[in-house]
Design an enzyme around this catalytic site. Structure first.
Site, mmCIF file in Angstrom:
data_model
loop_
_atom_site.group_PDB
_atom_site.id
_atom_site.type_symbol
_atom_site.label_atom_id
_atom_site.label_comp_id
_atom_site.label_asym_id
_atom_site.label_seq_id
_atom_site.Cartn_x
_atom_site.Cartn_y
_atom_site.Cartn_z
ATOM 1 C CG ASP A 27 -102.962 -34.188 -74.723
ATOM 2 O OD1 ASP A 27 -102.608 -34.773 -75.758
ATOM 3 O OD2 ASP A 27 -102.159 -33.870 -73.817
HETATM 4 C C1 GLC Z 1 -98.746 -34.320 -73.885
HETATM 5 C C2 GLC Z 1 -99.288 -35.486 -74.682
HETATM 6 C C3 GLC Z 1 -100.097 -36.453 -73.876
HETATM 7 C C4 GLC Z 1 -99.587 -36.494 -72.446
HETATM 8 C C5 GLC Z 1 -99.860 -35.136 -71.830
HETATM 9 C C6 GLC Z 1 -99.353 -35.053 -70.388
HETATM 10 O O1 GLC Z 1 -98.805 -33.151 -74.638
HETATM 11 O O2 GLC Z 1 -100.040 -35.170 -75.852
HETATM 12 O O3 GLC Z 1 -99.996 -37.723 -74.538
HETATM 13 O O4 GLC Z 1 -100.246 -37.508 -71.721
HETATM 14 O O5 GLC Z 1 -99.298 -34.074 -72.588
HETATM 15 O O6 GLC Z 1 -97.952 -35.145 -70.373
#
Ligand code: GLC
Length: 717
Positions: free
Chosen positions: A268
């Site tokens: 993430d």
């Molecule tokens: C964000 C979120 C995640 C998302 C990722 C890409 O911080 O935690 O849910 O898919 O970054 O945007």
């Protein structure tokens, strides 16, 4: 593997045939180390207006990029894809990711709201529509569904999931995966336990025992894996000191060895780099080594795999075999998506009027009627004068919720517009904003009070701004923000009957309203058709059937509060001082999991266990007669809960194991049959192995987790 092909039959067949495996093996053999680590490199578009930056296009040309996300529009994705597949040495296509959470352009209810429908088919349909709209815009991979179980409404991301229950959460996870994967890859996130953030504070540590992790937080991920999900996203949180993005127990032992998952894991955002502030890595190289060897295949946004791992591989601190395994998972994924054959994957977006009709239907099913004293609702369309009041009544942006991808405020039907469209011209509709959402000005109260005094009914549309829930949006107090409560009280003081319409991304504490307002509907954030769906329910064209997927506490002090709790050694006793309770508040929530009212009433009778003695290989069969005892057609969500009375480990006082949405005409009765595989009565025993123990069970069938007709059965050896 075959079942996955069948599961994903209509869209993506997540199975790579033997010929393609040889082709991929030979491709891998030709890759340089930089090209291999390039496949594990995922970056967010850094160019203007949703485009890749020139540096990112150069990385694609050099074969140092496995995918991009947040590239917006088919032209912009095609531009980079063309560079990758025609100008790079090995011409490996890119994945294009995006957070398509609850709609691409057509915005559906937020996932927590959609979960209130208890309708997996509806969830699958909205995911399918969202996936097709996204695919038409060049997207091949969404970072959804989010399947984090959440028991703490202070945590803003409770809005993105399916609430507190693993059974409902598992059904919806699988349904949304199937829906998305008819056209694009899905990603279940955030693996795992992120929703247990201590104190509900975003990104905070979690302390989840292995048993609770396996029984509460992991089941929706397992359901998604069984449904053929292409990828998982590792979470930000550490659990008991082990960060999820460097936790081999999660991403190797459980995911790959126990669940036999063949897809890939993406981190993430910068969670690989965040192993450094977590304090488990002294620098980028150590962070990258920890994450990759734990089983995190693709490094989102931190560039550590690309920049820091070549030296570790060359020095032997990371075996090439570890890199090759991760690269092969990415190549196989691209193969399954058909990218080698057709890197541009042209799709036609569905007509917006069809997706809006779906949005309106699902929004209507998501609305929960919390209170309706004196049958205040449904309202008469011919009411002479209606006051519509509140900062969210004539508001286009907020109904889209906290994360609406390409959803546009101009697409939103506001609650005021929905009401106006519903009533005849002879009905006077007065509007007064009354207050802001969070500001403390009461200057608008007088206008609101005046409108209420002239009306037969006052509809107050109160709640949160969309960005007060979702990521990085924990709240320490979860009442109505700003002076909205005071506005409500001022309008109620006029004596005009009040209908409260809540628009929010989490359970709220609404004690005053619950005690003083005759009618309350929970509408969450319903998306583009918010106003029409709300008006459909308020005026009775739709009989509300939503049920709470998450507990509404009476007070912040009760949190965490959830229905599937254990009994303790000193369960509540009204007359027992020394029992588990508070001095100042009941143990019960304001509204329990599974609760929701209807404009009709339903009666349950004759609950019968067809086979009261079952073996671990059997299926429990329970019948119940459900009757619509009211005067209008309605849909009930009949729920079946079990309780394992005595086991080697204390078990919850209730566990949801089945439910059925049933529509009945007035006075119509139907005998329902609900089934539970005995294997689903299992739990993780003292040795942490899953077991179905013989013994006595109770089964409850009824309208919520707090009530139901009881019967008994036994699991025998
Ligand atoms: C964000 C979120 C995640 C998302 C990722 C890409 O911080 O935690 O849910 O898919 O970054 O945007």
């Amino acid at each position: 593997m075959l079942h996955r092909c069948i599961t994903a039959f209509v869209g993506l067949c997540l199975c790579a045939g033997p010929v393609s495996a040889q082709k991929l093996d030979s491709l891998l053999a030709r890759m340089t180390l930089d090209e291999k680590l390039g496949q594990l490199n995922l970056l967010s578009a850094a160019g203007e207006n949703g485009r890749a930056s020139n540096d990112q296009i150069a990385l694609a040309r050099a074969g140092k990029l496995g995918g991009l996300f947040n590239v917006i529009g088919a032209e912009n994705t095609a531009q980079v894809q063309r560079v990758a597949v025609t100008e790079s040495r090995l011409k490996i296509p890119l994945l294009f990711g995006l957070d398509v959470i609850h709609g691409y352009r057509t915005t559906f209810p937020i996932p927590l709201g959609e979960a209130a429908s208890f309708d997996p088919e509806a969830a699958q349909a909205t995911a399918r529509a969202a996936g097709l709209e996204a695919a038409a815009a060049g997207i091949s991979w969404t970072y959804a569904p989010m399947v984090d179980i959440a028991r703490d409404p202070r945590w803003g991301r409770i809005a993105e999931g399916s609430g507190e229950d693993p059974y409902l959460g598992s059904l919806l996870a699988a349904a949304r995966v199937r829906g998305f994967q008819e056209n694009i890859f899905a990603t279940v996130k955030h693996f795992a336990g992120y929703g247990a953030a201590e104190a509900g504070r975003e990104y905070n540590e979690t302390e989840i025992s292995e048993r609770t992790m396996r029984e509460i937080y992991l089941p929706p991920f397992k359901a998604a894996v069984d449904a053929g999900v292409a990828s998982l996203m590792s979470a930000f949180n550490d659990n008991a000191g082990v960060p999820s993005s460097g936790n081999a127990w999660l991403t190797d032992t459980v995911l790959r060895r126990e669940w036999r998952f063949k897809g890939f894991v993406v981190s993430d955002w910068t969670s690989v780099a965040e192993l450094i502030p977590h304090g488990v890595a002294g620098g980028p190289s150590e962070a990258g080594r920890r994450a990759l060897t734990a089983g995190v295949d693709m490094d989102m946004q931190s560039s550590i795999y690309m920049d820091s791992l070549p030296a570790l591989v060359r020095s032997g601190r990371i075996p090439m075999a570890v890199v090759d395994s991760a690269v092969m998972r990415i190549l196989r994924a691209k193969q399954r998506l058909g990218l080698f054959k057709d890197p541009y994957r042209p799709r036609t977006a569905p007509a917006m009027d069809s997706t809006r009709a779906l949005a309106r239907r699902v929004a209507g099913e998501s609305i929960v009627l919390l209170k309706n004293d004196g049958s205040t609702l449904p309202l008469d369309k011919n009411t002479s004068a209606i006051a519509v009041i509140g900062p969210l009544a004539d508001n286009k942006p907020e109904p889209l919720g906290p994360w609406h991808t390409m959803g546009q405020p101009e697409d939103v039907v506001t609650v005021l517009a929905g009401i106006k469209a519903k009533v005849p011209a002879t009905t006077q509709v007065m509007y007064a904003q009354g207050s802001g959402v969070e500001d403390t000005s009461t200057a608008g109260f007088a206008e609101a009070v005046a409108a209420a005094k002239q009306a037969k009914v006052a509809i107050l549309v109160l709640g949160e701004r969309g960005e007060m829930s979702g990521e990085a949006a924990s709240r320490s107090m979860i009442g109505l923000p700003g002076v909205q409560e005071q506005l409500l009280e001022a309008v109620a003081a006029t004596g005009t009957p009040v209908v409260l319409v809540l628009m929010n991304g989490r359970p709220l504490t609404i004690e005053w309203a619950a005690e003083h307002v005759p009618a309350i509907v929970e509408t969450w954030f319903l998306g583009v058709e918010a106003g029409n769906a709300t008006a459909d329910v308020l005026f009775g064209d739709v009989n509300p059937s939503g049920r709470l997927p998450v507990t509404f506490p009476r007070s912040l002090g009760q949190i965490p509060i959830y229905y599937n709790h254990r009994n303790t050694g000193r369960p509540f006793g009204a007359n027992n001082k020394f029992s588990s309770k508070y001095l100042d508040i009941p143990n019960t929530p304001r509204y329990p999991f599974g609760y929701g009212l209807s404009y009709t009433t339903f009666g349950y009778r004759d609950v019968k266990v067809t086979n009261p003695r079952i073996r671990a290989t059997d299926t429990l069969v329970v019948s119940v007669t459900l009757t619509n005892t009211g005067s209008r057609e309605g849909t009930e969500v009949a729920q079946l809960y079990v309780r394992d009375e005595v086991a080697s480990v204390a078990r919850p006082v209730r566990e949801l194991k089945a439910f059925q949405r049933v529509t009945l005409k007035p006075n119509e009765s139907r005998t329902l049959t609900l089934r539970v595989a005995a294997q689903d009565l299992g739990f993780y025993g003292l040795n942490m192995k899953r077991v179905v123990e013989p013994g006595a069970f109770r089964v409850y069938v009824g309208p919520s987790s707090a009530e139901g007709q009881e019967a008994r059965f036994e699991v025998v050896r």
